[in-house]
Scaffold this motif. Sequence first.
Motif, PDB file in Angstrom:
ATOM      1  N   UNK A 179       0.803  -1.230   0.000  1.00  0.00           N
ATOM      2  CA  UNK A 179       0.000   0.000   0.000  1.00  0.00           C
ATOM      3  C   UNK A 179       0.836   1.280   0.000  1.00  0.00           C
ATOM      4  N   UNK A 180       2.053   1.228   0.569  1.00  0.00           N
ATOM      5  CA  UNK A 180       2.849   2.461   0.578  1.00  0.00           C
ATOM      6  C   UNK A 180       3.312   2.806  -0.835  1.00  0.00           C
ATOM      7  N   UNK A 181       3.623   1.769  -1.623  1.00  0.00           N
ATOM      8  CA  UNK A 181       4.047   2.045  -2.996  1.00  0.00           C
ATOM      9  C   UNK A 181       2.863   2.484  -3.853  1.00  0.00           C
ATOM     10  N   UNK A 240       0.450   4.175  -2.694  1.00  0.00           N
ATOM     11  CA  UNK A 240       0.218   5.567  -2.275  1.00  0.00           C
ATOM     12  C   UNK A 240       1.144   6.521  -3.013  1.00  0.00           C
ATOM     13  N   UNK A 241       2.437   6.197  -3.091  1.00  0.00           N
ATOM     14  CA  UNK A 241       3.346   7.152  -3.730  1.00  0.00           C
ATOM     15  C   UNK A 241       3.187   7.142  -5.240  1.00  0.00           C
ATOM     16  N   UNK A 242       2.929   5.977  -5.837  1.00  0.00           N
ATOM     17  CA  UNK A 242       2.889   5.929  -7.295  1.00  0.00           C
ATOM     18  C   UNK A 242       1.570   6.391  -7.880  1.00  0.00           C
ATOM     19  N   UNK A 279      -2.001   8.745  -3.723  1.00  0.00           N
ATOM     20  CA  UNK A 279      -3.188   8.548  -2.892  1.00  0.00           C
ATOM     21  C   UNK A 279      -2.777   8.553  -1.426  1.00  0.00           C
TER      22      UNK A 279
END
Lengths: 350, 285, 567
Positions: C404-406, C408-410, C413
Amino acid sequence: MSENQNPNTSQDVTTSTGTAGHPERFSDPGVPEHRPRLTDTDPKANKRSERIIVLLFALSCLGAIASLVAYFTVRPDGTTDQTRLSTLLLGVTMAISLLGIGIAAIHWAKALMSDHEHVDERHELRSTPEVREVAVKHLTDGVEDSGIGRRGVLKGAAVSALALFPLTFAVPLISSVGGDWNISKFRHTIWTSGKRLAYDPTGRPIKAADLTVGSVAHVIPEESEEYMASHEWITEKAKAVVLLVRLNPEDIRSDQSPEGETWSYDGIVAYSKICTHVGCPVALYEQQTHHLLCPCHQSTFDMADGAKVVFGPANRPLPQLPIAVDDEGYLVAQDDFAEPVGPSYWERLK
Amino acid sequence: MTPPRVGADADPEPLHHPPRDEDIFVKALAARRHHRAAPVVLMLLALLLTGGVYAVLAPSSATADTASTANDVEEGERLFQANCATCHGPDAEGTSEAPSLVGVGAAAVDFQVSTGRMPMQANGPQALQKPRQMDEEQTAQLAAYVASLGPGPEIPTDEMVDAEAGDASNGALIFRTNCAMCHNAVGAGGALSEGKFAPALYDVSERNIYQAMATGPQSMPVFNDATITPDEKRDVIAYLVEQRDGSAGGLSLGSLGPVSEGLWAWVVGLGLMIGAAVWIGAKSS
Amino acid sequence: MSTETASNTGAPTTPVGKAADYLDQRTSIGVAVKEFARKVFPDHWSFMLGEMALFSFVVLLLSGVFLTMFFDPSMALVEYHGAGPETMQGQLMSTAFASTLDLSFDVRGGLLMRQIHHWAALVFMASIVVHMMRVFFTGAFRKPREINWLVGTVLLILGLLAGFSGYSLPDDVLSGNGLRITDGVIKSIPVIGSYMSYMVFGGEFPGEHIIPRLFTIHILLVPALILALIGLHLFLMVLHKHTQYPGGGRTDKNVVGYPLFPVYVAKMGGNFFIVFGILALMGATMSINNVWNYGPYDPSPVGAGAQPDWYMLFLEGSLRLMPGAGTEWVIFGYTLSLNVLIPAVVIPGLLFTFLFAYPFIEAKVTGDKREHHVLDRPRNVPVRTGLGVAFLTAFIILALAGSNDLIATHFAMSLNQITWAFRILFFVGPVFAFWVTKRICLSLQRKDRELVLHGHETGRIVRFANGEYIEVHRPLDEQERWLRVNYDAHRPLEIEPATDARGVKRRGYKSDKRWQKLSRFFYEDRVEPVTPAELAAAHSHGEHDEIAPAAHTSEVTSGTDTVDRER
C-alpha cells in the motif's frame, strides 16, 4: 445471435430427452484427423527447418564461446560500471547459449519429429480383487507369524521402546536450542538510571540544548566502542533504541509520566523505537503532525499525546523512556522503561 | 512523478515573461472557474503577477551578487510582501495558514523557493516541487530578507556540499539510520500518512539536500548541526551522489525493493516463460 | 534389448549395444525403457507450468551450489574492506553480509549467479502458483489425484519456507527487519510463543545463531524435502498418467498425445534450456536485492518500502490491514494479541486449509467416486471456478495491501484511505468476484448451448419467397460440438429421508442435510449440455438443416425457481 423467443421449451425438452429414437448423449467423434504440416508436405520447408535448427545450435556454441571471451576480457575492478558490464556480458552470452539449445530442440520436435498422435490405454488404479486378496493374505500371515496379537506384553514393550527412544535425541536438542530459555530478558533493556543518551550510530552523547524544536534524534545508550562491536550489543540495541523528539512544550497534550514524576524534559520526549505491533523500528516522524509512522505496517503513534496509537495494527502506545538532564547538560535516562518494549507476548504482564 | 531537475545551477525562465503566468492564469481560469478555491487562486496569481511586474520595473540589482546587502533585504521584503505575505503574514510571523518565518534562516527560503515549492500553488497534503517561479537573484533577495528577521540556518557554501570531499561510507550509516525510513534506502522516496510523501532524492541538488536536512521542510524533522554535523551532512550527500551511478546488477527497477522485483518476476519472467510454453504447445503449421 | 543373457542371443556388436547390454544385465533397464520410452503425454501449453516450476528449481540448485562455494553463513562481526562498493568500506558487518558483498563484486560471475538465483526463486514460486491455478480450475485434483494435490500444496509451503530462509541469509537491514517481524509474530502465539522465539533465535532476537540455522534449513533441510516431494509428485504423475483436455477421442480410459521419446525429451529438455535462458537474461539485465543498498543488519534502521518477497506479501498485507484498536486481550493476566495472531496465523491458516480441503469437499458434495482423467473446462463447473477466483482475489488484495505504501506514492493517494479501502475490499472483493465469475461461467455455458443448437452465424442473410428474412447458420462440425456437449452437469445430492419407512429417525440425517445444503450451493444453478434430441428439435424448427431461425434457449435446471433465476 438467435433470438430467445421460446420460453416454454424447457418443458418439452425434458420430455423429449431419450424419446423419438434419439440417444441420451452425443457420441465421441474420435481423435481428429491428422493434418500434415508444411514440413511433412514440402521438402523445401523441411530442409529449411533443419537449417534453422542447425543455425540455432551453432548460435548456442557461439554464445558459449563469447561467454568465455567475456569472462577473460572483462575484469571487474570494484566499480559499479565494470561490475554491471561483466554481469551483463556473462549473463547475455549464457542466455544465448541456453536459449539456442532450447529453441532448437523445440523447433526440432515441433517441425521435424512425427506429430501423429498416439493413444495409450489407461487402467483403473485399484488393484484387482485377486491381487488384493493375496496382499491381505500376506499381511495376515505376517501378523500371525509375528504373534503380535497373542503376545500382549511383548507388544507393550515394543511400543514403549519406540515411544521413548526419540527422547534421547529430542531432549538434548530442545534443551540447548533455545539458549538459556530465560524469557524474562524481554522485560529489561540496558537503560539504567543516569545512562547518557547518544546519537545512533555515532555514539556522541546528546545535550538537551542540541535539539531545536522539530528536531528528531535516533538514540542509543552511551556505551564503549568495544561493547558496540559485540553481538551482545546488537541484541541489546534491538531493545534499547529510542526516538527522541523535541516539541513545543505547549504542543504536548500528554505523556506517560505517572503522578508526581516528569519523564519529559522541556518539550523533549523519548519513546521506544520498537513497535508494539511486531517489533519493527518505528521511525517516520512527521514534524508537523507529531505523528510517528511505522514503515512496516503503518501503525501511527502521536508523539504529542503519549505515543498513543492513532492508526494501524498496533494496539499499545510505545513505552516512554523517562529522561532528565545531568550536571553537564547531557540527556540521561532516569531509569529503564517501565514496561517491556516491543511486541506483546503471552507473559508480558506477568 | 519525477519533477524536472531544479539544481543550484539551473536557472529557469525569469519573471520577465508575464505570458507564462498568463498561461497558468488562463488555463486555471478555464478549468476551475467554478471551483470554490478559484477566488483564492485568482488572488494569488494576481499577486504573483504584480510581484513579477514589480520585479521587472524595479531597479535591477544584478550587479550586487555578492553577500546580501541592505539593498537585497529591501528588495527581498518587497518580494515577500508581494508573494508570501498573504499566507505567512505581513511580518512573516505566520498565520493560521502558514508557519512563521522568523528564524527559519536563508537556507529554508532557498530550499523552498529554488525547488518551486514556494510560493505554494494550491493547498494539498504537502507543497509539491514545481518549476521555480523566482530566479536565482530574487531568491537570494528573499532569503536575505527572511534571514534578517532572525538567526537561522544559512545557505551552505559549495565546499560544504561537495560530494567529492565526503565519506560515502559514513554517509551510508547516517542516511540509513536517519533518512532511509522515509526516503528509502537509496533515496527513491516513500509514503507518509494521509497522502504525504517523502520525495525521491535522485534529482535533488546537493545544496537542496543540505538545506532540507538543516531546516526540516514540511513533514521532515530538523537535523541541526548537533544532530547531524556539517561533515556528516556532506557524507550523506556523498552517499546519495554515489547512488546516481545506478545499480551494479543492471536495471535498478526503481530501487523500490521486493514489490517491484516481484512485479517484474511476474511480468518478464512468467510472461516470457508462458509465452514460450504457448509456442511449445502450439501445433506446427 | 533383451533380458536374456547375452550368450543366448547374438552378442551386440555396436558400442552402444554393448553398453546397453552391460547395463541391462545388471539393472534390467530394458524393462524400464520398454515401459516408459514411448509413454504418451498429452500436449498443451498449460501442462508446462509445472515444468517451469521444476526447471526453476533445477536452476536454483545449480546457482545455489555456485553461491555456497563463496558464502560464509557466520554472524561473526568484521570491519569490511573489500571489493564491494565504496559505501560499504569500513563498516561493521556480519561475515555473512561481507561474504555476500565479496561473492557479488569479487567473484567474476558471482553477482550474475546471485541474481539468477533470486530471480529463479521468485519465478519458482510464481510458476507453482500458476500451475496450481491450472490444476484447480480444470479439476485435475479430482480422483485419483487428491494425494498429489496435497503433495503439491506441501511443496508450495516448502517453497515459501525455502524463499524466506534464503532471502534472510545475507543478514541485511531489509531481511533482518523481516526476521524481526517473524519474531513478533512468533511471540504472539499463546502460551508457547516466547519459548518458540527463543527456540528459533537461540535466545533473544537477533542473537548470533539465526543465520547459520537458516543456512542449514535453506541448503539442506528444505531442498531435501522439496526434492523428495518432487520425486513423489512426479512418480504419482507418471503412475496416474497425465490428464488431458476434453476433445474428440479423449476419454477417462485413454491418454492421447505424443510419445516421451523423442518428442517430449526434446520439448521438455528444450523447455529447461528456455527457462534457464530466460532466468539468465533476467539475472544479466535486472538487478535484484542489492543488499549493499540496505546495509548490514542493525536493529535501529529500517527503509521505506519494507516488504518481503512477493509470495510473502499476502502475510505482510494482512498484518497491515488488521486494525489494532481493541484487539489485544488480557485473559487472567496473560496477553493475547489478536491484532497479530489473526492476520499472521489465522488468515494464512484458513487459506491453506481451503487449499488442502477443497478436493475432498468437492468430491463429497458431488457424490462422485469415479476416476477423472479428462479435465473440466472451467466454465462447466461455475462454483468451483468462482471459488478459485474468489480465493485469488483475497490473495491479491492482501498482496496489494502489503504494497500500500508504494501504491500511495505511485498513484498519489493517501496511505490511510488505501488501507481502509482494502479492509473493506478484503471482505467484499472475494464475494463479488465469486458472483461475477459464476455468472460469467453460466453465460459462457449458455453461449455454448446456443452455438451447438444453432451453429455459427455466417452473416449471410437469405430472403424467402414469403418475404421472411433469416440469417443462415452454419452447424458445428462434430469435433466442435463434442467439445461443448461432453461434460456432466452435476446435480445436488439427494439424501435419504429423515425417517425410515417405520417412522424411526435416521442417524446421520443432520450431517447429510448439511452436506446437501453445500451441494445445492455448488450445483443448484447449472446449465445442462445439449442432448441429441434437443439438437434435432432445434433443427426441425427450421426449414433446412443448416437454417435454424426459430431458436429456443432452454436449459434444464432442477426446481422451477432456478429456471427463473437463470433467465
